[in-house]
Motif scaffolding. Structure first.
Motif, short mmCIF file in Angstrom:
data_model
loop_
_atom_site.label_atom_id
_atom_site.label_comp_id
_atom_site.label_asym_id
_atom_site.label_seq_id
_atom_site.Cartn_x
_atom_site.Cartn_y
_atom_site.Cartn_z
N ARG A 179 -41.52 50.50 58.80
CA ARG A 179 -40.44 49.17 59.54
C ARG A 179 -39.61 48.67 58.48
O ARG A 179 -38.39 48.47 58.47
CB ARG A 179 -41.35 48.30 60.05
N LEU A 232 -36.87 51.01 57.56
CA LEU A 232 -36.13 51.22 58.69
C LEU A 232 -35.13 49.99 59.20
O LEU A 232 -34.08 50.13 59.79
CB LEU A 232 -36.89 51.62 59.86
N GLU A 233 -35.58 48.77 58.46
CA GLU A 233 -35.01 47.64 59.02
C GLU A 233 -33.51 47.72 58.22
O GLU A 233 -32.73 46.72 58.49
CB GLU A 233 -35.83 46.63 58.60
N ARG A 277 -30.86 47.82 60.74
CA ARG A 277 -30.57 46.62 61.47
C ARG A 277 -29.38 45.70 60.56
O ARG A 277 -28.84 45.10 61.02
CB ARG A 277 -31.83 45.78 61.60
N ASP A 327 -36.53 50.26 69.90
CA ASP A 327 -38.05 49.74 69.46
C ASP A 327 -37.66 49.06 68.05
O ASP A 327 -38.65 47.89 67.86
CB ASP A 327 -39.13 50.96 69.14
N LEU A 328 -36.83 49.34 67.26
CA LEU A 328 -36.50 48.46 66.13
C LEU A 328 -35.62 47.35 66.41
O LEU A 328 -35.37 46.74 65.63
CB LEU A 328 -35.79 49.54 65.24
N ILE A 367 -43.85 54.42 62.25
CA ILE A 367 -42.70 53.45 62.37
C ILE A 367 -43.34 52.18 61.92
O ILE A 367 -42.32 51.38 61.62
CB ILE A 367 -42.67 53.15 64.05
#
Length: 421
Positions: free
Chosen positions: A264, A267-268, A271, A300-301, A260
């Motif tokens: 990140r 994975l952002e 967002r 968590d993100l 993670i």
């Protein structure tokens, strides 16, 4: 192909209730990593053993099973401390891995892009750094294969300082890539074109849905984490409006914190989406628990406030009566879950209808005629609107565009006759 024995330890009532499902998932991970599962071992005890994780009697039983099956590998369904891992390898005389190492190994196999490879290596080195003491000798004795990919045996034998230096260099490289990605996201944020991200538990069928919506042919497989590197493609509606769809790595219970952290930056992307499509495997007995796991990772993100369309996929595998009933309940509007089959295409029209309304609720269509004397307006139009059609004439350019009304204020003098101001 390596032969693997899986081990599950339950120290609570919840652990006992989830033991079978958890080991079934671990078996899927082992197969994805390239192993054949030849045995499963369960134990229930009040506490974890500091030395062996499981009890000493169970270690002896496990050693007998290793010898009987010819296993090369023992995989624990929880994370092991360095002491536990070394003690188990000394007692069993085979390679011992934990759940995190298996997941890291799969990611090492699947990464294709430079960024993906760097992120996997960072996650592996971060995980292995506190386990270096005595590890190089153990890995030399136990050989290669699952659990040794990525940084590999050579890097495990380097001293702590050199590995720490390598981690620092990788972080700098990823930081540079992250800044470039942030600039790209900033450009998309200013763009009128909406962005949608696919999220979901691994093997829920995200890539199959991605292929259906984008008409791509991205690799799909029943194996866990079949696709890793993110992909972004355009999805166009029949009226010419379109959005960008991104496919991200699948989630899983107990997703390693190292992954993670390392991923990140990738994975952002989630967002920055205008909407999330949360894909759930409708055929899984643990569908609701898997959906909860995904939602916890999204928390968590710090993904909050984004519209989410929950999609239950693989309805083609359900009993006929249940399949018909669920598909008939689909509604293009509202917030209720949608039931689809990404494989057959059933339910996709309702999904597209809901996306069309959600993403373009405030968009209007305009027809503009811009003269050649105002060429600068023509060049800026793509930054403010979605261009559906463009026709060049002797006098200039004629456009059909879609946008929020606030974005076309500068172009109102060039509206074609009959258009509302």
């Amino acid at each position: 192909m390596e032969k693997a024995i899986l081990v599950n330890l339950a120290v609570s009532r919840k652990d006992r209730e989830e033991a079978d499902d958890s080991l079934t998932e671990l078996a899927g991970l082992a197969v994805s990593a390239g192993a054949t599962v030849v045995g499963k071992v369960y134990q229930t005890r009040n506490a974890v053993s500091p030395r062996f994780f499981i009890g000493e009697g169970k270690v002896e039983e496990l050693a007998e099973l290793v010898e009987k099956t010819g296993a090369d590998l023992v995989i624990f369904d929880s994370n092991l401390t360095p002491v536990q891992q070394r003690s188990l390898e000394e007692a069993l005389r085979v390679k011992v891995l934990d759940r995190t190492q298996i997941i890291l190994d799969i990611f090492a196999q699947r990464a294709r892009s430079n960024e993906g490879k760097l992120q996997v290596e960072l996650a592996q080195l971060t995980y292995l750094l506190p386990r270096l003491k005595g590890r190089g000798q153990a890995m030399s004795r136990l050989g290669g294969g699952i659990g040794t990919r990525g940084p590999g045996e050579k890097k495990l034998e380097e001293d702590r300082r050199r590995i720490t230096d390598r981690i620092t260099r990788i972080k700098k490289e990823i930081d540079g890539l992250q800044k470039r990605r942030a600039r790209q996201r900033e450009g998309r944020r200013r763009s009128p074109i909406p962005a949608v991200s696919l999220v979901g538990y691994t093997s829920a069928g995200k890539s199959t849905l991605f292929n259906q919506l984008t008409r791509e042919s991205r690799y799909t497989s029943p194996h866990l984490f079949a696709t890793l590197d993110p992909m972004v493609r355009r999805v166009t509606f029949s009226d010419g409006l379109y959005f960008f769809l991104s496919d991200t790595v699948g989630f899983i219970k107990k997703l390693p914190v190292e992954l993670i952290s390392a991923f990140r930056a990738t994975l952002e992307e989630i967002r920055e989406a205008d909407c999330l499509l949360h894909v759930v495997d409708a055929t899984s007995a643990g569908a609701l628990e898997q959906a909860d796991s995904v939602e916890r990772i999204l928390e968590d993100l710090e993904v909050s406030g984004l519209p989410v369309i929950k999609i239950f996929n693989k309805t083609d595998l359900l009993p006929e009566n249940e399949r018909r009933e669920l598909l008939a309940a689909n509604k293009e509007s509202g917030n209720s879950p949608l039931y689809i089959s990404a494989l057959t295409g059933e339910g996709l029209e309702q999904l597209k209808g809901r996306l069309r309304r959600l993403l373009f609720e405030n968009y209007e269509t305009f027809r503009l005629r811009i003269p050649r004397t105002r060429a600068e307006l023509a060049s800026s139009l793509a930054r403010q609107t979605i261009i559906i059609t463009r026709t060049e004439t002797d006098e200039g350019w004629e456009y059909q565009v879609a946008a929020d009304r606030s974005r076309v204020v500068a172009y109102l003098p060039y509206l074609q006759k009959g258009e509302s101001p």
